[in-house]
Design an enzyme around this catalytic site. Structure first.
Site, PDB file in Angstrom:
ATOM      1  N   MET A  18       9.509  19.606 -11.769  1.00  0.00           N
ATOM      2  CA  MET A  18      10.251  19.955 -12.988  1.00  0.00           C
ATOM      3  C   MET A  18       9.351  19.800 -14.203  1.00  0.00           C
ATOM      4  SD  MET A  18      13.866  17.991 -12.383  1.00  0.00           S
ATOM      5  CE  MET A  18      13.010  16.458 -11.933  1.00  0.00           C
ATOM      6  N   GLY A  73       5.044  21.826 -12.309  1.00  0.00           N
ATOM      7  CA  GLY A  73       4.188  22.991 -12.318  1.00  0.00           C
ATOM      8  C   GLY A  73       3.005  22.794 -13.254  1.00  0.00           C
ATOM      9  N   HIS A  96       3.073  27.481  -6.253  1.00  0.00           N
ATOM     10  CA  HIS A  96       4.325  27.943  -6.850  1.00  0.00           C
ATOM     11  C   HIS A  96       4.399  29.469  -6.723  1.00  0.00           C
ATOM     12  CE1 HIS A  96       7.818  28.183  -9.198  1.00  0.00           C
ATOM     13  NE2 HIS A  96       7.476  27.474 -10.266  1.00  0.00           N
ATOM     14  N   TYR A 139       7.404  33.885 -11.373  1.00  0.00           N
ATOM     15  CA  TYR A 139       6.047  33.697 -11.864  1.00  0.00           C
ATOM     16  C   TYR A 139       5.076  34.600 -11.098  1.00  0.00           C
ATOM     17  CZ  TYR A 139       8.119  29.902 -14.495  1.00  0.00           C
ATOM     18  OH  TYR A 139       8.913  29.182 -15.359  1.00  0.00           O
ATOM     19  N   ARG A 185       6.227  27.241  -2.327  1.00  0.00           N
ATOM     20  CA  ARG A 185       7.615  27.301  -2.800  1.00  0.00           C
ATOM     21  C   ARG A 185       8.012  28.753  -3.076  1.00  0.00           C
ATOM     22  NH1 ARG A 185      11.157  24.879  -7.846  1.00  0.00           N
ATOM     23  NH2 ARG A 185      12.496  23.614  -6.525  1.00  0.00           N
ATOM     24  N   GLY A 214      18.371  23.058  -4.376  1.00  0.00           N
ATOM     25  CA  GLY A 214      19.312  23.868  -5.128  1.00  0.00           C
ATOM     26  C   GLY A 214      20.720  23.310  -5.103  1.00  0.00           C
ATOM     27  N   GLY A 215      21.030  22.374  -6.004  1.00  0.00           N
ATOM     28  CA  GLY A 215      22.394  21.885  -6.147  1.00  0.00           C
ATOM     29  C   GLY A 215      22.849  20.923  -5.073  1.00  0.00           C
TER      30      GLY A 215
END
Length: 373
Positions: free
Chosen positions: A25, A58, A182, A187, A234, A302-303
């Site tokens: 993050m 990142g 990444h 991106y 990722r 994810g959540g």
């Protein structure tokens, strides 16, 4: 094997104390001049080192790769030294930490580079609405529209591959246990993957295999430096961040990539669901297809909460579960999940603000108890 969040796992020969991953993050706390991690970043990561694995934020692999203000790089000696302080702090508490290597591609602004050069991408197609934080005559970042990108020439694509290899070598010098490439969230590598955006006529455009070629050449180059087992990738299937469109054939596209990464025997595949929806379906065709194509460790993100994480592990769709936002305000997230204790909510106003507030001042559960007595 009965997998749980708190059972051990071995990743690339590294014993992990649990299956909880701190997701990468951006927190925008790097120094303004050298773009290097500072002392508070070392404390921030050390506070969260009870995670089985930390994937640090990142990190641009070159000046060209930068996309917003105050992100730490990994291309200068000062940056390597700053990151070495981080890894030492994490390792002192027996933590494990990888670095996420990053190139933003077309997501950026000319002011982020000393030479004022524009962002780059597979083509000259720019972003219509996205904004990025930059420093313009003040100490507080301001959001500005992205500048129009310049299309990378074929030789320049290969030069970016070399940038990632150098960044991987610098990561080893800084003491990281491995690296993550990444290739998600709109991106650079995701831009090359996207058939709606990549209109190139060279070997990096056209068919699915050609659109993945840039990423796979980068994986091979990075693996030659750190070892294939210490490389993760990722991805964000179906993601729409930074004005992307969901892939028209995700099973084929991401299945092809997963098979290639399996053949290369990389350490893990990190799958992020931006919508926080399909990744929680135990019968998800995409998840099951990725698992069938890739035999290594899979991280899902994810959540997730504890219940959803345990369910994903039980049905064998994942080996590790990554938590992102919960780690902002809960440095001892592992202990809170273990005890079923309440999670602290983060203050959105301080996530990217800079300084110690909202970064290293969130209390642990033990500190909260002391404060109440």
């Amino acid at each position: 094997m009965n997998k749980s969040l708190f059972s051990r796992h071995t990743l690339a020969g590294l014993p992990l104390a649990n299956r909880i991953v701190m997701a990468p993050m951006n927190r925008n706390r790097a120094s303004d001049t050298q773009h290097a991690p500072t002392a508070i970043s070392a404390l921030y990561y050390a506070q969260r080192a009870s995670a089985g694995l930390i994937v640090a934020e990142g990190t641009p692999v070159s000046p060209q790769a930068r996309g917003c203000a105050r992100t730490p790089g990994i291309y200068t000696p000062a940056q390597v030294a700053g990151w070495r302080n981080v890894t030492r702090a994490v390792h002192r508490t027996a933590g494990r930490i990888y670095l996420q290597l990053w190139h933003v591609g077309r997501v950026g602004h000319c002011s982020l580079r000393a030479d004022g050069s524009p962002p780059v991408g597979p083509t000259t197609i720019g972003l219509s609405a996205d904004r990025v934080p930059v420093l313009v005559g003040g100490s507080e970042p301001v959001l500005v529209p992205c500048d129009a990108p310049r299309a990378l020439r074929t030789g320049e694509v290969r030069a970016v591959v070399a940038d990632f290899a150098r960044a991987a070598a610098n990561s080893l010098a800084a003491g990281f246990d491995g690296v993550e490439i990444h290739a998600a969230n709109g991106y650079l590598f995701d831009q090359f993957r996207c058939p709606y955006l990549n209109d190139r006529s060279d070997e990096y455009g056209g068919t699915t295999s050609r659109r993945w070629r840039f990423l796979l050449e980068t994986v091979a180059a990075v693996a030659s430096v750190v070892g294939c087992e210490r490389v993760g990738v990722r991805i964000s299937p179906l993601g729409v961040a930074h004005e992307m469109q969901p892939d028209p054939a995700p099973l084929f596209t991401y299945g092809q990539l997963a098979c290639e990464l399996d053949r290369m025997r990389i350490g893990y595949l990190h799958v992020y669901d931006q919508s926080e929806s399909w990744i929680h379906d135990p019968d998800s065709e995409l998840l099951q297809h990725l698992r069938a194509c890739y035999a290594g460790s899979i991280i899902l993100c994810g959540g997730f909460d504890r219940y959803r994480a345990e369910a994903a592990l039980r049905c064998d769709n994942a080996d590790l579960i990554a938590f992102g936002k919960h780690y902002i305000a809960n440095p001892d997230l592992v202990e809170r999940l273990r005890l079923g204790a309440p999670l602290t909510a983060f203050d959105s106003r301080t996530v990217y603000k800079g300084g110690e507030r909202g970064y290293i001042d969130y209390p642990s559960l033990a500190e909260e108890v002391v404060g109440e007595t």
